[in-house]
Scaffold this motif. Sequence first.
Motif, mmCIF file in Angstrom:
data_model
loop_
_atom_site.group_PDB
_atom_site.id
_atom_site.type_symbol
_atom_site.label_atom_id
_atom_site.label_comp_id
_atom_site.label_asym_id
_atom_site.label_seq_id
_atom_site.Cartn_x
_atom_site.Cartn_y
_atom_site.Cartn_z
ATOM 1 N N ALA A 70 0.837 -1.204 0.000
ATOM 2 C CA ALA A 70 0.000 0.000 0.000
ATOM 3 C C ALA A 70 0.868 1.250 0.000
ATOM 4 N N LEU A 71 1.920 1.254 0.794
ATOM 5 C CA LEU A 71 2.814 2.411 0.844
ATOM 6 C C LEU A 71 3.453 2.649 -0.526
ATOM 7 N N GLU A 76 2.856 6.489 -5.698
ATOM 8 C CA GLU A 76 2.651 6.711 -7.128
ATOM 9 C C GLU A 76 1.740 7.915 -7.346
ATOM 10 N N GLU A 77 1.946 8.569 -8.444
ATOM 11 C CA GLU A 77 1.096 9.703 -8.816
ATOM 12 C C GLU A 77 -0.261 9.194 -9.308
ATOM 13 N N GLU A 83 -8.522 3.729 -3.928
ATOM 14 C CA GLU A 83 -8.076 2.723 -4.895
ATOM 15 C C GLU A 83 -7.103 1.744 -4.246
ATOM 16 N N VAL A 84 -6.197 2.275 -3.470
ATOM 17 C CA VAL A 84 -5.180 1.441 -2.826
ATOM 18 C C VAL A 84 -5.815 0.464 -1.849
ATOM 19 N N HIS A 113 2.543 13.801 0.775
ATOM 20 C CA HIS A 113 2.958 15.102 1.282
ATOM 21 C C HIS A 113 4.152 15.013 2.223
ATOM 22 N N MET A 114 4.607 13.806 2.485
ATOM 23 C CA MET A 114 5.680 13.606 3.456
ATOM 24 C C MET A 114 6.987 13.267 2.771
#
Length: 144
Positions: A70-71, A76-77, A83-84, A113-114
């Motif tokens: 998931a990470l 991904e853009e 969705e994930v 954002h991190m």
Amino acid sequence: MNATSSRPVNVELIQQLTQIVLENLENEKFGATELAKRIGMSRSHLYRKVLLLTKKTLSQFIREIRLSEALKLLKEEGVTVSEVVYRVGFNSRSYFNSCFHDYYGFPPGETKHMNLENASNATGAGMPARSVFARSAVWNTRIL
């Protein structure tokens, strides 16, 4: 048989289990029973073996592989958290959010954002301290 000679077999078993989980990633019903059937062991025997090697239950082992994937997907853009959630086999966004936050220490929506180098712990490998193999009595490296 001593621990040194069984180490490659143990590493291979964990790699096989990880591959089977990844092949069934989108299947939300894929769990410990299905994993045991696919690897050809009884559920209780596999449970004991995984617990010995990783200090994780079978469910934790599967969940942490799902969270690791998931990470990767969240980085991904153009991929949303919703969705994930389904692509990694969770059927509830709230449960996914809770598991993700407990495992990584931040909510999945903040992933893009991190600075993920800062988000990972001092392991230096970009993985959380509570990874599948973090407390393994047999080895200290991550296969994924």
